[in-house]
Design a protein around this motif. Structure first.
Motif, PDB file in Angstrom:
ATOM      1  N   VAL A 114       0.830  -1.206   0.000  1.00  0.00           N
ATOM      2  CA  VAL A 114       0.000   0.000   0.000  1.00  0.00           C
ATOM      3  C   VAL A 114       0.861   1.251   0.000  1.00  0.00           C
ATOM      4  CG1 VAL A 114      -1.692   1.348   1.294  1.00  0.00           C
ATOM      5  CG2 VAL A 114      -1.977  -1.134   1.081  1.00  0.00           C
ATOM      6  N   HIS A 115       1.883   1.268   0.849  1.00  0.00           N
ATOM      7  CA  HIS A 115       2.673   2.490   0.995  1.00  0.00           C
ATOM      8  C   HIS A 115       3.685   2.691  -0.124  1.00  0.00           C
ATOM      9  CE1 HIS A 115       1.241   3.726   4.981  1.00  0.00           C
ATOM     10  NE2 HIS A 115       1.100   2.434   5.208  1.00  0.00           N
ATOM     11  N   LEU A 116       4.361   1.652  -0.535  1.00  0.00           N
ATOM     12  CA  LEU A 116       5.414   1.812  -1.537  1.00  0.00           C
ATOM     13  C   LEU A 116       4.935   1.518  -2.957  1.00  0.00           C
ATOM     14  CD1 LEU A 116       8.532   0.465   0.372  1.00  0.00           C
ATOM     15  CD2 LEU A 116       8.018   2.823  -0.254  1.00  0.00           C
ATOM     16  N   LYS A 117       4.331   0.357  -3.169  1.00  0.00           N
ATOM     17  CA  LYS A 117       3.840   0.081  -4.513  1.00  0.00           C
ATOM     18  C   LYS A 117       2.721   1.045  -4.878  1.00  0.00           C
ATOM     19  CE  LYS A 117       2.299  -3.516  -7.660  1.00  0.00           C
ATOM     20  NZ  LYS A 117       1.805  -4.910  -7.819  1.00  0.00           N
ATOM     21  N   GLY A 118       1.893   1.415  -3.899  1.00  0.00           N
ATOM     22  CA  GLY A 118       0.819   2.363  -4.171  1.00  0.00           C
ATOM     23  C   GLY A 118       1.355   3.707  -4.640  1.00  0.00           C
ATOM     24  N   VAL A 119       2.388   4.208  -3.956  1.00  0.00           N
ATOM     25  CA  VAL A 119       3.000   5.472  -4.374  1.00  0.00           C
ATOM     26  C   VAL A 119       3.631   5.324  -5.749  1.00  0.00           C
ATOM     27  CG1 VAL A 119       4.838   7.131  -3.872  1.00  0.00           C
ATOM     28  CG2 VAL A 119       3.354   6.318  -2.029  1.00  0.00           C
ATOM     29  N   PHE A 120       4.321   4.213  -5.972  1.00  0.00           N
ATOM     30  CA  PHE A 120       4.935   3.951  -7.279  1.00  0.00           C
ATOM     31  C   PHE A 120       3.885   3.952  -8.387  1.00  0.00           C
ATOM     32  CE2 PHE A 120       5.804   0.604 -10.464  1.00  0.00           C
ATOM     33  CZ  PHE A 120       6.929   1.135 -11.079  1.00  0.00           C
ATOM     34  N   ASN A 121       2.803   3.218  -8.183  1.00  0.00           N
ATOM     35  CA  ASN A 121       1.769   3.118  -9.211  1.00  0.00           C
ATOM     36  C   ASN A 121       1.143   4.472  -9.531  1.00  0.00           C
ATOM     37  OD1 ASN A 121       1.995   0.358  -9.644  1.00  0.00           O
ATOM     38  ND2 ASN A 121       0.371  -0.176  -8.206  1.00  0.00           N
ATOM     39  N   MET A 122       0.749   5.205  -8.501  1.00  0.00           N
ATOM     40  CA  MET A 122       0.073   6.488  -8.724  1.00  0.00           C
ATOM     41  C   MET A 122       1.028   7.505  -9.346  1.00  0.00           C
ATOM     42  SD  MET A 122      -3.113   6.222  -8.013  1.00  0.00           S
ATOM     43  CE  MET A 122      -3.418   7.977  -8.246  1.00  0.00           C
ATOM     44  N   THR A 123       2.266   7.515  -8.868  1.00  0.00           N
ATOM     45  CA  THR A 123       3.228   8.485  -9.392  1.00  0.00           C
ATOM     46  C   THR A 123       3.560   8.188 -10.840  1.00  0.00           C
ATOM     47  OG1 THR A 123       4.160   8.784  -7.181  1.00  0.00           O
ATOM     48  CG2 THR A 123       5.499   9.504  -9.044  1.00  0.00           C
ATOM     49  N   LYS A 124       3.736   6.927 -11.166  1.00  0.00           N
ATOM     50  CA  LYS A 124       4.038   6.570 -12.552  1.00  0.00           C
ATOM     51  C   LYS A 124       2.886   6.931 -13.481  1.00  0.00           C
ATOM     52  CE  LYS A 124       6.211   2.961 -15.299  1.00  0.00           C
ATOM     53  NZ  LYS A 124       6.712   1.575 -15.342  1.00  0.00           N
TER      54      LYS A 124
END
Length: 255
Positions: A114-124
């Motif tokens: 949630v915290h890391l992959k979520g940020v990665f997905n949304m930012t990308k």
């Protein structure tokens, strides 16, 4: 004229708590708002409660930020419905606290995702639009727990990871007119901290009192405290600040 007139801001995990506080602050300064939350009904209800400036709009969108396709679809929907995207606030988060010897692999993976992959997905998903328009503001939510906190090995690791990711985004995206910063809140009164108190078998007010006593400014934080910092870091006034983590914690980091 507000600082965010004609801007569109996306805030994840914003149906309540810090996320909603940031959404309301940006809305009060003229932004159109997309509230993303795992529960679309809750996101839509929260969007309906925003006090919007004249001409601004708000939508509530259901999105699991861990799902790459869902993140991309949510960003595309924002662009289609609100006409663009200029600000991304990665706020979605969860806790699964336990001492290391009790922590399950599932608890570790869920918090990391949630915290890391979520940020990665949304930012990308957002950065391709930001690069094309040569403008974008990214704000990630870290935590004072990044410095270490008993019972939060997963959460602490994820929140410190966000700080490293933020610095890297600042380096990579700066040449394209995009800034990336993070806020590390201290103890903020939210439903999440209330739930923590009950898990510790105490009333929320008691946990708040204990944290206020341990904080140099002798009070706990409110979502509005984080929203005020967010409104600055996501504005053009902060265009020469990138890759930084601002601790908004009443001085706890100093101790």
């Amino acid at each position: 004229m507000g600082r965010y007139d004609r801007r569109v801001a996306v805030i994840t995990g914003a149906a309540r708590g810090i996320g909603f506080g940031i959404a309301q602050r940006l809305a009060s300064e003229g932004a159109s708002i997309a509230i993303l939350d795992l529960d679309e009904a809750a996101a839509q209800e929260a969007a309906g409660r925003l006090e919007l400036a004249d001409g601004a709009r708000a939508v509530g969108i259901g999105c699991d930020v861990v799902d790459t396709a869902a993140a991309e679809a949510a960003v595309q929907r924002v662009v289609d419905e609100l006409g663009g995207i200029h600000v991304l606030v990665n706020n979605a988060g969860i806790t699964r606290d336990n001492l290391l010897f009790k922590m399950t692999e599932e608890d570790w993976d869920l918090v990391m995702n949630v915290h890391l992959k979520g940020v990665f997905n949304m930012t990308k998903a957002a950065q391709s639009r930001f690069v094309e328009q040569k403008y974008g503001k990214i704000l990630n939510l870290s935590s004072v727990s990044a410095l270490g906190n008993r019972g939060q090995a997963n959460y602490s690791a994820a929140k410190m990871g966000i700080q490293g990711l933020t610095r890297t985004l600042g380096i990579e995206l700066g040449p394209f007119g995009i800034t990336a910063n993070a806020i590390a809140p201290g103890f903020i009164v939210t439903e999440m901290t209330d739930a923590t108190a009950r898990r510790l078998k105490m009333e929320p007010e008691e946990l708040q009192r204990l944290n206020a006593e341990a904080t140099p400014v002798r009070r706990v934080g409110q979502p509005e405290d984080i929203a005020a910092a967010a409104a600055f870091l996501c504005s053009d006034e902060a265009s020469f600040i990138t890759g930084q983590t601002l601790y908004v914690d009443g001085g706890r980091k100093l101790g």
